[in-house]
Design a protein around this motif. Structure first.
Motif, short mmCIF file in Angstrom:
data_model
loop_
_atom_site.label_atom_id
_atom_site.label_comp_id
_atom_site.label_asym_id
_atom_site.label_seq_id
_atom_site.Cartn_x
_atom_site.Cartn_y
_atom_site.Cartn_z
N ARG A 56 38.51 113.05 81.72
CA ARG A 56 38.55 112.03 82.77
C ARG A 56 38.20 110.63 82.26
N LEU A 57 37.78 110.52 81.02
CA LEU A 57 37.35 109.23 80.48
C LEU A 57 38.54 108.40 79.99
N SER A 58 38.29 107.11 79.83
CA SER A 58 39.30 106.22 79.26
C SER A 58 39.43 106.53 77.76
N PRO A 59 40.54 106.12 77.14
CA PRO A 59 40.71 106.39 75.71
C PRO A 59 39.57 105.84 74.85
N ARG A 60 39.04 104.67 75.22
CA ARG A 60 37.94 104.09 74.44
C ARG A 60 36.72 105.00 74.48
N TRP A 61 36.37 105.48 75.68
CA TRP A 61 35.20 106.35 75.81
C TRP A 61 35.46 107.73 75.20
N LYS A 62 36.70 108.17 75.23
CA LYS A 62 37.02 109.43 74.56
C LYS A 62 36.73 109.33 73.07
N LYS A 63 37.12 108.19 72.48
CA LYS A 63 36.85 107.99 71.05
C LYS A 63 35.35 107.93 70.77
N ILE A 64 34.61 107.28 71.65
CA ILE A 64 33.15 107.19 71.48
C ILE A 64 32.53 108.58 71.54
N PHE A 65 32.92 109.37 72.53
CA PHE A 65 32.38 110.72 72.66
C PHE A 65 32.81 111.61 71.50
N LEU A 66 34.04 111.45 71.05
CA LEU A 66 34.52 112.22 69.90
C LEU A 66 33.68 111.90 68.68
N CYS A 67 33.41 110.62 68.45
CA CYS A 67 32.59 110.22 67.30
C CYS A 67 31.15 110.72 67.44
N LEU A 68 30.59 110.61 68.63
CA LEU A 68 29.22 111.07 68.86
C LEU A 68 29.10 112.58 68.64
N SER A 69 30.01 113.34 69.21
CA SER A 69 29.96 114.80 69.01
C SER A 69 30.24 115.15 67.56
N GLY A 70 31.11 114.40 66.91
CA GLY A 70 31.39 114.63 65.50
C GLY A 70 30.17 114.40 64.62
N VAL A 71 29.41 113.36 64.91
CA VAL A 71 28.19 113.08 64.13
C VAL A 71 27.17 114.20 64.35
N LEU A 72 27.03 114.68 65.58
CA LEU A 72 26.11 115.79 65.85
C LEU A 72 26.55 117.05 65.11
N MET A 73 27.85 117.32 65.09
CA MET A 73 28.36 118.50 64.39
C MET A 73 28.19 118.35 62.88
N LEU A 74 28.34 117.13 62.36
CA LEU A 74 28.10 116.90 60.93
C LEU A 74 26.65 117.18 60.57
N ALA A 75 25.74 116.83 61.47
CA ALA A 75 24.32 117.14 61.24
C ALA A 75 24.11 118.65 61.19
N CYS A 76 24.77 119.38 62.06
CA CYS A 76 24.68 120.84 62.03
C CYS A 76 25.28 121.40 60.75
N CYS A 77 26.36 120.81 60.29
CA CYS A 77 26.97 121.25 59.02
C CYS A 77 25.99 121.03 57.86
N ALA A 78 25.28 119.92 57.89
CA ALA A 78 24.28 119.66 56.85
C ALA A 78 23.20 120.74 56.88
N LEU A 79 22.80 121.16 58.08
CA LEU A 79 21.82 122.24 58.18
C LEU A 79 22.36 123.55 57.61
N PHE A 80 23.63 123.82 57.86
CA PHE A 80 24.24 125.03 57.29
C PHE A 80 24.25 124.97 55.77
N VAL A 81 24.63 123.82 55.22
CA VAL A 81 24.68 123.70 53.76
C VAL A 81 23.29 123.82 53.16
N ILE A 82 22.33 123.11 53.73
CA ILE A 82 20.96 123.15 53.19
C ILE A 82 20.36 124.55 53.31
#
Length: 172
Positions: A56-82
């Protein structure tokens, strides 16, 4: 993996024997298949997700949420690697009783998973930020209907190519 387990069942119940390594090897392969499959599912946007808000969000907010969730998932990936690396090192000297290989092979799957997922997620973020997208493309969960339509389109293309090749072969 399926052949190992099925073969071992047959050997146990029909011939009253079995392969001792079957259980350990199947368990090890199962872990690797799950982790590698999760990376593939990430590339195909096939993971289960909740997208009612994001759609339901605008394209700009979709990109912001995609980046935010991506950064959180990258942090989880770092935990998996460590964590995976730590467990791999800890278990280098521990071996499977029957296979005789190190348990490090089991925990190394987490390291490979963390790196593979991080690459996939980083690509998704980079792609969303640098390329123009239609609003529906900025939701990284594909609906089942979209997947079915895509598969049907591919089947139709293959059928058309088959028919063209059949007519070319008949004309010679």
């Amino acid at each position: 993996m399926a052949i190992l387990v099925f073969g071992n069942v047959i050997l146990r119940y029909v011939f009253d024997s079995g392969l001792a390594l079957s259980d350990e090897l199947a368990r090890l392969l199962f872990v690797w298949v799950i982790f590698l499959g999760a990376i593939l599912a990430s590339r195909e946007h096939a993971h289960i997700g909740f997208d009612a808000l994001v759609r339901r969000l605008s394209p700009r907010w979709k990109k912001i949420f995609l980046c935010l969730s991506g950064v959180l998932m990258l942090a989880c990936c770092a935990l998996f690697v460590i964590g995976g690396w730590s467990q791999t090192i800890i278990n280098l000297d521990n071996t499977y009783p029957v296979l005789g290989i190190s348990y490090a092979w089991l925990y190394a799957a987490a390291v490979v998973f963390g790196i593979g997922m991080a690459i996939s997620i980083a690509y998704n973020i980079f792609d969303a930020v640098t390329r123009p997208h239609a609003p529906e493309e900025l939701v990284l969960i594909r609906q089942m209907e979209d997947r079915i339509d895509e598969e049907l389109g591919l089947l139709a293309e293959e059928a058309e190519a088959f028919e063209q090749n059949k007519h070319k072969g008949a004309g010679k």
